[in-house]
Design an enzyme around this catalytic site. Structure first.
Site, mmCIF file in Angstrom:
data_model
loop_
_atom_site.group_PDB
_atom_site.id
_atom_site.type_symbol
_atom_site.label_atom_id
_atom_site.label_comp_id
_atom_site.label_asym_id
_atom_site.label_seq_id
_atom_site.Cartn_x
_atom_site.Cartn_y
_atom_site.Cartn_z
ATOM 1 N N PRO A 154 25.742 -15.790 -14.864
ATOM 2 C CA PRO A 154 27.136 -15.067 -14.863
ATOM 3 C C PRO A 154 26.868 -13.805 -15.710
ATOM 4 O O PRO A 154 26.092 -13.808 -16.492
ATOM 5 C CB PRO A 154 28.081 -16.091 -15.507
ATOM 6 C CG PRO A 154 27.374 -16.838 -16.319
ATOM 7 C CD PRO A 154 25.953 -16.885 -15.795
ATOM 8 N N CYS B 190 28.367 -16.011 -24.962
ATOM 9 C CA CYS B 190 28.652 -14.695 -24.887
ATOM 10 C C CYS B 190 28.871 -13.920 -26.080
ATOM 11 O O CYS B 190 29.264 -14.464 -27.190
ATOM 12 C CB CYS B 190 30.244 -14.727 -24.280
ATOM 13 S SG CYS B 190 30.933 -12.985 -23.846
ATOM 14 N N LYS C 27 25.921 -23.469 -21.998
ATOM 15 C CA LYS C 27 24.771 -22.339 -22.108
ATOM 16 C C LYS C 27 25.150 -21.687 -23.639
ATOM 17 O O LYS C 27 25.987 -21.777 -23.763
ATOM 18 C CB LYS C 27 24.952 -21.114 -21.119
ATOM 19 C CG LYS C 27 23.874 -20.184 -21.329
ATOM 20 C CD LYS C 27 24.124 -18.828 -20.378
ATOM 21 C CE LYS C 27 23.200 -17.942 -20.625
ATOM 22 N NZ LYS C 27 23.260 -16.501 -19.535
ATOM 23 N N ASN D 11 16.373 -18.856 -20.159
ATOM 24 C CA ASN D 11 16.869 -17.605 -19.650
ATOM 25 C C ASN D 11 16.638 -16.429 -20.734
ATOM 26 O O ASN D 11 16.514 -16.664 -22.053
ATOM 27 C CB ASN D 11 18.626 -17.899 -19.740
ATOM 28 C CG ASN D 11 19.299 -16.467 -19.377
ATOM 29 O OD1 ASN D 11 20.159 -16.161 -19.995
ATOM 30 N ND2 ASN D 11 19.232 -15.839 -18.238
ATOM 31 N N GLY E 165 19.359 -13.242 -14.597
ATOM 32 C CA GLY E 165 20.502 -12.579 -14.753
ATOM 33 C C GLY E 165 20.160 -10.945 -14.332
ATOM 34 O O GLY E 165 20.072 -10.738 -13.178
ATOM 35 N N ARG E 166 19.952 -10.168 -15.327
ATOM 36 C CA ARG E 166 19.786 -8.818 -14.909
ATOM 37 C C ARG E 166 18.604 -8.543 -13.951
ATOM 38 O O ARG E 166 18.515 -7.632 -13.278
ATOM 39 C CB ARG E 166 19.601 -7.843 -16.280
ATOM 40 C CG ARG E 166 21.051 -7.898 -17.105
ATOM 41 C CD ARG E 166 20.677 -7.100 -18.447
ATOM 42 N NE ARG E 166 19.706 -7.793 -19.029
ATOM 43 C CZ ARG E 166 18.945 -7.151 -20.183
ATOM 44 N NH1 ARG E 166 19.254 -5.818 -20.524
ATOM 45 N NH2 ARG E 166 18.173 -7.931 -21.162
#
Length: 332
Positions: free
Chosen positions: A6, A97, A138, A198, A222-223
């Site tokens: 995400p 986050c 996560k 990750n 992700g990116r």
């Protein structure tokens, strides 16, 4: 296994749809659903994750887990139970986050300073949903440092989580390279549940090195995959030709049509620029297009510019779990 991460404000259901149609992705995780002091109505869950209305699958058939973020075990459990009635592919808990706004309100990576609370959250959510429904989490390596990373990983695993994704940096390190994959290896060795690596996986070589250093075969992108939509396919089949710009270009028009259905006109150009900005790392064509649209904020002007891509040849993308789908077959 390759998971799609995400990315709040960018990798929403529109981009999940496009990237999973390109192929190579086994599972996605939604952006976080912020939980505070009450049970959210279904419309909040489905707004963040509209795949809940379609069997928790993207149009390409890739399952999506719903991610919850908060700090109150009881309220998170109540929301997980409500969410479970919508039959997501699983519940994911956010302990990673790094956003200051989120952390100020006691959410995300700041919780890694409180392993006992992390444990309580996972226990409560695990008990609140059906036994057959996966519960994953996560985490980062820590908040300000990694001194409690093993404690947090044990807290998550011992609480009944089925799976753990580890981003190889602390909250303080943000997204600055490198990612410390060797620390992920220590976590993998310390817990009995599957661990997924990750962080800083931009290329096939990065993926191979991450697997070697972390000891994790499963990866979350992700990116890197936003910058290179063909990255998951390339990791799966390094011998195959990589996806190039003429193949990616038609996806921009498809993406634009999707965001035009739910994003206000004044924000649409910004969303497209975000994606192009990352793709500049990989494609010279993305740099040229970014330079063209950079000063354009009018959505009509951007749409006119993108309409020129409609004549581009339709390329076929292979999805492991479904037949090949061409750009022309994408419906919204």
């Amino acid at each position: 296994m390759i998971l799609l991460a995400p990315m709040e404000g960018l990798l929403d259901f529109s981009l999940r749809d496009v990237l999973t149609r390109v192929g190579g992705i086994d599972r996605c995780v939604s952006e976080f659903i912020r939980v505070t002091d009450r049970v959210l109505p279904d419309r909040v869950f489905t707004r963040v994750m509209p795949e809940l209305l379609s069997g928790s699958l993207t149009p390409a058939g890739v399952p999506v887990r719903a991610q919850l973020l908060g700090s109150d075990p009881a309220v998170l459990a109540d929301n997980a139970a409500a969410l479970a009635r919508l039959h997501p592919a699983g519940i994911d808990l956010n302990f990673g986050c790094p956003a200051k706004t989120v952390n100020r309100h006691r959410g995300g990576a700041v919780l890694l300073d409180e392993p006992e609370l992390v444990h309580a959250i996972v226990v409560a959510v695990r008990r609140a949903v059906p036994a057959a429904m996966p519960v994953s989490a996560k985490m980062r390596l820590g908040n300000q440092d990694d001194s409690r990373m093993l404690e947090c990983a044990h807290a998550i695993a011992s609480a009944g989580a089925d799976e753990l994704v580890v981003h190889g940096r602390t909250k303080l390190q943000g997204y600055r390279p490198p990612a410390y994959w060797e620390q992920i290896a220590l976590i993998r060795e310390a817990v009995t549940i599957p661990v997924i690596a990750n962080g800083e996986i931009w290329t096939v070589d990065d993926a191979l090195r991450c697997r070697e250093v972390s000891g994790c075969h499963a990866l979350m992108l992700g990116r890197g995959i936003v910058a290179d939509p063909g990255l998951a396919l390339a990791i799966r089949s390094p011998q195959q030709p990589s996806v190039e710009w003429p193949t990616v270009l038609p996806l921009l028009a498809v993406y634009w049509r999707c965001i035009a259905r739910h994003v206000e006109p004044r924000h649409r150009a910004g969303r497209l620029k975000q994606w192009l900005n990352l793709m500049r790392r990989r494609f010279a064509g993305a740099q040229a297009l970014y330079d063209t649209v950079r000063a354009i904020n009018d959505s009509v002007a951007v749409e006119q510019l993108l309409s020129a891509t409609a004549a581009a040849p339709a390329h076929h993308f292979h999805q492991a779990s479904s037949p090949p789908i061409s750009v022309s077959e994408m419906t919204w």
